[in-house]
Design a protein around this motif. Sequence first.
Motif, PDB file in Angstrom:
ATOM      1  N   LEU A   1      52.882 -96.123 -10.573  1.00 48.86           N
ATOM      2  CA  LEU A   1      51.181 -96.257 -10.940  1.00 48.86           C
ATOM      3  C   LEU A   1      52.127 -95.766 -13.022  1.00 48.86           C
ATOM      4  CD1 LEU A   1      50.084 -94.038  -8.107  1.00 48.86           C
ATOM      5  CD2 LEU A   1      50.034 -96.834  -9.653  1.00 48.86           C
ATOM      6  N   ALA A   2      53.358 -94.592 -13.294  1.00 50.90           N
ATOM      7  CA  ALA A   2      53.337 -94.631 -14.223  1.00 50.90           C
ATOM      8  C   ALA A   2      53.730 -95.639 -15.243  1.00 50.90           C
ATOM      9  CB  ALA A   2      54.442 -93.180 -14.280  1.00 50.90           C
ATOM     10  N   ILE A   3      54.322 -96.033 -15.422  1.00 48.96           N
ATOM     11  CA  ILE A   3      55.022 -97.189 -15.637  1.00 48.96           C
ATOM     12  C   ILE A   3      53.516 -97.997 -15.883  1.00 48.96           C
ATOM     13  CG2 ILE A   3      56.079 -99.442 -16.013  1.00 48.96           C
ATOM     14  CD1 ILE A   3      58.401 -97.892 -14.174  1.00 48.96           C
ATOM     15  N   ASP A   4      52.786 -98.437 -14.752  1.00 52.03           N
ATOM     16  CA  ASP A   4      51.374 -99.303 -14.934  1.00 52.03           C
ATOM     17  C   ASP A   4      50.789 -98.343 -16.341  1.00 52.03           C
ATOM     18  OD1 ASP A   4      51.293-101.352 -14.007  1.00 52.03           O
ATOM     19  OD2 ASP A   4      50.090-100.578 -12.580  1.00 52.03           O
ATOM     20  N   PHE A   5      50.503 -97.647 -16.117  1.00 53.54           N
ATOM     21  CA  PHE A   5      50.058 -96.383 -16.708  1.00 53.54           C
ATOM     22  C   PHE A   5      50.768 -95.927 -19.051  1.00 53.54           C
ATOM     23  CE2 PHE A   5      46.694 -95.328 -14.284  1.00 53.54           C
ATOM     24  CZ  PHE A   5      46.160 -95.199 -14.557  1.00 53.54           C
ATOM     25  N   GLY A   6      52.155 -96.967 -18.824  1.00 50.87           N
ATOM     26  CA  GLY A   6      52.561 -96.474 -19.969  1.00 50.87           C
ATOM     27  C   GLY A   6      53.425 -94.925 -20.365  1.00 50.87           C
ATOM     28  N   VAL A   7      53.001 -94.194 -19.168  1.00 50.68           N
ATOM     29  CA  VAL A   7      54.177 -92.908 -19.265  1.00 50.68           C
ATOM     30  C   VAL A   7      55.320 -93.228 -19.553  1.00 50.68           C
ATOM     31  CG1 VAL A   7      54.228 -90.498 -17.763  1.00 50.68           C
ATOM     32  CG2 VAL A   7      51.583 -92.139 -18.032  1.00 50.68           C
ATOM     33  N   TYR A   8      55.443 -91.739 -20.314  1.00 50.29           N
ATOM     34  CA  TYR A   8      57.197 -91.290 -19.973  1.00 50.29           C
ATOM     35  C   TYR A   8      57.121 -90.210 -19.912  1.00 50.29           C
ATOM     36  CZ  TYR A   8      56.035 -89.996 -24.672  1.00 50.29           C
ATOM     37  OH  TYR A   8      55.962 -89.335 -26.265  1.00 50.29           O
ATOM     38  N   GLY A   9      56.562 -89.712 -19.617  1.00 54.12           N
ATOM     39  CA  GLY A   9      57.449 -88.100 -19.420  1.00 54.12           C
ATOM     40  C   GLY A   9      55.851 -87.472 -19.698  1.00 54.12           C
ATOM     41  N   VAL A  10      55.684 -86.100 -18.121  1.00 46.71           N
ATOM     42  CA  VAL A  10      54.522 -85.398 -17.910  1.00 46.71           C
ATOM     43  C   VAL A  10      54.596 -84.319 -18.128  1.00 46.71           C
ATOM     44  CG1 VAL A  10      54.163 -86.511 -15.338  1.00 46.71           C
ATOM     45  CG2 VAL A  10      56.140 -84.181 -15.594  1.00 46.71           C
ATOM     46  N   PRO A  11      53.441 -83.116 -19.194  1.00 47.18           N
ATOM     47  CA  PRO A  11      51.959 -83.971 -18.455  1.00 47.18           C
ATOM     48  C   PRO A  11      51.591 -85.028 -19.100  1.00 47.18           C
ATOM     49  CG  PRO A  11      51.852 -81.818 -19.338  1.00 47.18           C
ATOM     50  CD  PRO A  11      53.544 -82.004 -19.368  1.00 47.18           C
TER      51      PRO A  11
ATOM     52  N   THR B   1      62.011 -95.780 -23.164  1.00 45.97           N
ATOM     53  CA  THR B   1      61.604 -94.609 -23.547  1.00 45.97           C
ATOM     54  C   THR B   1      61.247 -93.186 -23.718  1.00 45.97           C
ATOM     55  OG1 THR B   1      59.820 -94.663 -21.699  1.00 45.97           O
ATOM     56  CG2 THR B   1      59.466 -96.152 -23.341  1.00 45.97           C
ATOM     57  N   VAL B   2      61.989 -92.862 -22.746  1.00 51.39           N
ATOM     58  CA  VAL B   2      61.936 -91.358 -22.738  1.00 51.39           C
ATOM     59  C   VAL B   2      64.326 -90.573 -23.648  1.00 51.39           C
ATOM     60  CG1 VAL B   2      60.639 -90.545 -20.931  1.00 51.39           C
ATOM     61  CG2 VAL B   2      63.398 -90.844 -20.933  1.00 51.39           C
ATOM     62  N   CYS B   3      64.702 -92.110 -23.854  1.00 49.84           N
ATOM     63  CA  CYS B   3      65.786 -92.163 -24.215  1.00 49.84           C
ATOM     64  C   CYS B   3      65.888 -92.090 -25.279  1.00 49.84           C
ATOM     65  CB  CYS B   3      67.259 -92.771 -23.667  1.00 49.84           C
ATOM     66  SG  CYS B   3      67.126 -92.937 -22.095  1.00 49.84           S
ATOM     67  N   GLN B   4      67.093 -92.048 -26.425  1.00 51.80           N
ATOM     68  CA  GLN B   4      67.162 -92.756 -27.961  1.00 51.80           C
ATOM     69  C   GLN B   4      67.331 -94.089 -27.907  1.00 51.80           C
ATOM     70  OE1 GLN B   4      66.867 -89.840 -28.809  1.00 51.80           O
ATOM     71  NE2 GLN B   4      67.112 -88.531 -27.365  1.00 51.80           N
ATOM     72  N   THR B   5      67.812 -94.249 -28.576  1.00 54.72           N
ATOM     73  CA  THR B   5      67.950 -95.904 -28.643  1.00 54.72           C
ATOM     74  C   THR B   5      68.945 -96.200 -27.739  1.00 54.72           C
ATOM     75  OG1 THR B   5      68.372 -95.389 -30.986  1.00 54.72           O
ATOM     76  CG2 THR B   5      68.380 -97.819 -30.643  1.00 54.72           C
ATOM     77  N   GLU B   6      68.493 -96.379 -26.510  1.00 60.97           N
ATOM     78  CA  GLU B   6      69.743 -96.928 -25.456  1.00 60.97           C
ATOM     79  C   GLU B   6      68.740 -98.114 -24.298  1.00 60.97           C
ATOM     80  OE1 GLU B   6      72.773 -94.533 -22.673  1.00 60.97           O
ATOM     81  OE2 GLU B   6      71.027 -93.087 -22.956  1.00 60.97           O
ATOM     82  N   ASN B   7      68.820 -99.048 -23.786  1.00 57.75           N
ATOM     83  CA  ASN B   7      68.397 -99.376 -23.182  1.00 57.75           C
ATOM     84  C   ASN B   7      68.556 -98.942 -21.716  1.00 57.75           C
ATOM     85  OD1 ASN B   7      70.720-101.115 -21.663  1.00 57.75           O
ATOM     86  ND2 ASN B   7      71.046-102.068 -23.971  1.00 57.75           N
ATOM     87  N   ILE B   8      66.995-100.294 -21.199  1.00 56.39           N
ATOM     88  CA  ILE B   8      66.924 -98.773 -19.616  1.00 56.39           C
ATOM     89  C   ILE B   8      68.287 -99.646 -18.953  1.00 56.39           C
ATOM     90  CG2 ILE B   8      64.506 -98.529 -19.628  1.00 56.39           C
ATOM     91  CD1 ILE B   8      64.203-100.750 -17.863  1.00 56.39           C
ATOM     92  N   TRP B   9      68.829-100.319 -19.156  1.00 55.88           N
ATOM     93  CA  TRP B   9      70.219-100.949 -17.656  1.00 55.88           C
ATOM     94  C   TRP B   9      71.609 -99.900 -18.757  1.00 55.88           C
ATOM     95  CZ3 TRP B   9      70.603-103.421 -14.227  1.00 55.88           C
ATOM     96  CH2 TRP B   9      72.283-104.028 -13.641  1.00 55.88           C
ATOM     97  N   GLU B  10      71.813 -99.770 -19.474  1.00 55.65           N
ATOM     98  CA  GLU B  10      72.588 -98.602 -19.541  1.00 55.65           C
ATOM     99  C   GLU B  10      72.846 -97.080 -19.294  1.00 55.65           C
ATOM    100  OE1 GLU B  10      73.379 -99.820 -23.630  1.00 55.65           O
ATOM    101  OE2 GLU B  10      74.463-101.874 -23.256  1.00 55.65           O
ATOM    102  N   SER B  11      70.421 -96.444 -20.068  1.00 55.54           N
ATOM    103  CA  SER B  11      70.551 -95.081 -19.299  1.00 55.54           C
ATOM    104  C   SER B  11      70.644 -94.802 -17.763  1.00 55.54           C
ATOM    105  CB  SER B  11      69.159 -95.352 -20.120  1.00 55.54           C
ATOM    106  OG  SER B  11      68.601 -93.196 -20.100  1.00 55.54           O
ATOM    107  N   GLY B  12      70.521 -93.552 -17.646  1.00 55.86           N
ATOM    108  CA  GLY B  12      71.172 -92.815 -16.794  1.00 55.86           C
ATOM    109  C   GLY B  12      69.734 -92.083 -16.423  1.00 55.86           C
TER     110      GLY B  12
END
Lengths: 191, 154, 649
Positions: free
Chosen positions: A131-141, B43-54
């Motif tokens: 759901l979060a990805i669907d909403f383009g969420v990247y952190g909370v809140p 999106t929460v990391c830096q210039t890292e793709n979702i494959w490489e990120s933990g």
Amino acid sequence: MTRTTQITILVVLFALLSLFYQGLWGDPRHIPPVLVGTRAPVFEGPDVESGEPMSSEQYKGKVILVNFWASWCQECKVEHENLLRLYDEFKDHPEFVMVGINYQDEIPKARAYLQRYGSSFPHMQDVKGALAIDFGVYGVPETFVIDKQGVIRHKWIGPIVDNVYTNLTKNVLTPLLQRADTQVRPYDQAP
Amino acid sequence: MFRLFSIPILLCFVIPTAGLAEVVDETEIDQKVREIAKTLRCTVCQTENIWESGAPLAHQMREAVRERVIQGQSTEEIRAYFHSRYGDYIMMEPPKQGVNWLIWLAPFLLLFGGGALLWREVKGWVTRTPPSQPPPALDETSRRRIERELNDNQ
Amino acid sequence: MIIEIGHFSVVIALVLAVFGIVSSSLALRTRDADWVRAGRMALTLIFILLSVGMAALIYSFLARDFSVHYVATNSNSQLPLFYTIAAVWGGHEGSLLLWVFILSTFSTIAVWLHWRTQPAIMPYLIGMECLVILGFLLLILFLSSPFDRLIPAPPDGKDLNPLLQDPAMVMHPPMLYMGYVGFSIPFSFAMAALLSGRLGEEWIKVTQRWTIFAWVCLTTGILLGGYWAYYELGWGGYWGWDPVENASFMPWLVGTAFLHSVMVQEKRKMFKVWNLFLIIVTFSLSLIGTFLVRSGVLTSVHTFATDPERGLYILIFVTTIIGIAFGALMLRANKLKSQIEMDSMVSRESVFLFNNLFFLVATATVFLGTLYPLMIETWQGAKVTVGPPYYNTVFMPIALGLLFLMGVGPYIPWRKASQASLKKNFLIPVVVGVVSTVVLFVLGIRSLFALTGAFVVGFSGAAIFIDVGKISSLYARRESINLLKGFFSAFTANQRRYSGLVTHVGVLVLVVGIIASTVYQTEKVVSMRVGDEFVMDDYRVKLERIHDVRGKNWSAQEGVFEVYEGDTLLTKLRPQKRVYDASQTPTTESAIYAKNMGHIFLTMPDVSADGVAVARGVINPLILWVWGGGGIMGLGVLLNIFRPRKRDE
């Protein structure tokens, strides 16, 4: 060194300087929400507390406030009281719905959290984060407001505190509940 | 006779399968997930793709990619889905359109523009330099000598 | 108490930095040598005081004094000794102190080393270095102090970021800073040359070794960073085009251009302004890098805390230094118009110019890529990512162009290359280049990058090989010795030239490693239980068991994987999934087996509760060439620095 070269160097240096200066006041973690102004995704999942299935379909035609939270998130604790207050303020309005979406969490922890900090509006499970990805969420809140037509009209990244609270209630929720075609303040212009 | 021989042979077959050990491999889906995941930014990391990120979000995004691959969506559809949710930010490189052409072309414009300018400038210097040949620098003479000696000996 | 002594020393150092600037200005005004001596004394004392400051901080770490805020945030009572020392520069504040400490060390050495031979330069050198030191000390003392107390002291520290608990990370920041700071010496000499109007070749000859020393430190720092990323971040790559990596790469690129361009001035007394421009840009980029990394304008894996006030200060400071440098360059530049004599388009001079062009375009590319997200955000409010796919596309052609020039440059004579000499020097290399491309093509390699790379590497390599072969046999014949002795004899007789070529060989080796390990990397991720196996290339990897292991400050699940080639057991690899006690941060520790100059690289990112492990295998062909090439480059530089002095130097 010719005059042209000198001027070029000065212009480049000045442009860089102003860019850097501007950059200092930006928030490097802020991502402009592309979803504001578009149709909200359908979201459904089990209720955090009861486990009963929930779906956004049942709220069709209402103004929905969606709040993404998690028990491990510090800033969520900061805003939780305000969320309860906000719900109290608007709960009597027949066209207002508020849904929490529990993000990247373990259900027992989420339940304990709600027991400890209080729970008045329903919460939906999003264990896999779909759901979060669907909403383009990247952190909370993160908080979204969906209008009666089902369009996302507002997004706020970070806790709902102080000015943000006032803005959300006065400039977003109240007008949206009054009239359908109200222009609301853009997402990032907190007063 | 038969029994004596059959026991060890049976054992040979039984032992490897006893632990249910198997040869595991990537499926086509795995490969496609990787291919797509490498083009999406965590999106929460830096210039890292979702494959490489933990990061947990990267993990969930990978799962979301996988689900869509299993549903039979194409690479472009999946990338478009993520783009619709997160914008240009989620692509590992700026999309080749509009103002972004600036950054894609700038290196080559600089190289060719700079090259042309430099060529013209050097040409100017060459024509302005009087043809009189000053004696070559010291190490050049020794180089010449070395070359001569080499040639003499050949 | 100890930390207060350190704090106090640094405060005095700040006062002395002001004094150093004043005394060197007075020295210039009054022409009184006593003021210069006073400046030297101030600089020396700054060095001593900053050593005390560093020592106090190191002591506080070793004594586990968690009442010091910086110690409490960057270490923990369980942190091993080795990493406790690394923790001193593991955070923003401490690494700044290290920066300025290295700066004071280098400038003090420079002042004492060149005191007799360069008296006229001294006031400028002292003044400039004190100015930079002052800028950093103000930042440290007022905006990023590592000496602040934390009262009440917590019972234990938060711990050093587990990712930094790694041997390469112990040496990476000091090497990098030695590189950045090392360029401040030629920069100061250049400024002195500009301001005093002594624009001969003197400053270049004097600082030649400083430049190359700074260059090798920066190179080592960058490579160590790559090495760290390679086995600590667990994805099998070593360069992510991260903003912080770029910040260190940009001064490297311009510094390398400078390193080559000064040779033209030494030999032909041309391009004086250009060389000044290059060294100013090099040092400016070191400072801008500091700004980018520490102000929070860019997001990056390594960005330190964001704080607009701090960023604003760094911006003002950096602008001041760059402003002074460019201001002086512009005001003085017209006075130093040197007569440019170019006899031919095809000459060493012109190759160097094009080499510079390529290096600067490469720098501009990295610069643009790094700042583009910021630009878009500022002007359009949108956000984009400029990641590896961008750089791989645009940077590689430029890099290959540079490599080609690297093969050409050393074999084109100064002034003018005749057609005959071109043919003689380059016919065989071109043939070798073409042949290596064709061979790779026949072997089934279709990557454009690899094929072009093969030509360039073959060409450059052959040119160097022929040169070395010729000169060795010449010396061997002339001195009637064998070829190997002839090689050494020729090498020592022309050590400056041939040490440079050693570095070029290192670059070629490095490039082969990069091409092979990026284009021909294979990767596999599988879920497996104990007893299962998977196949990669010619290897079978079997999970033998998973068990728990315990380190000093972490615990881990360790997978024991048997690697077979055919039926032969090559090795047992033990990747771990670690959790550090204090921070509860998980990390994946890779396990590596080297084979045929390549690596079998294994990580175990996840183990589920029911015993299913996710294993990730990567085969990196020729990866050892990357590190080996770096080593050869370093060797070349050492041979250059420690070459016997010649009469004309």
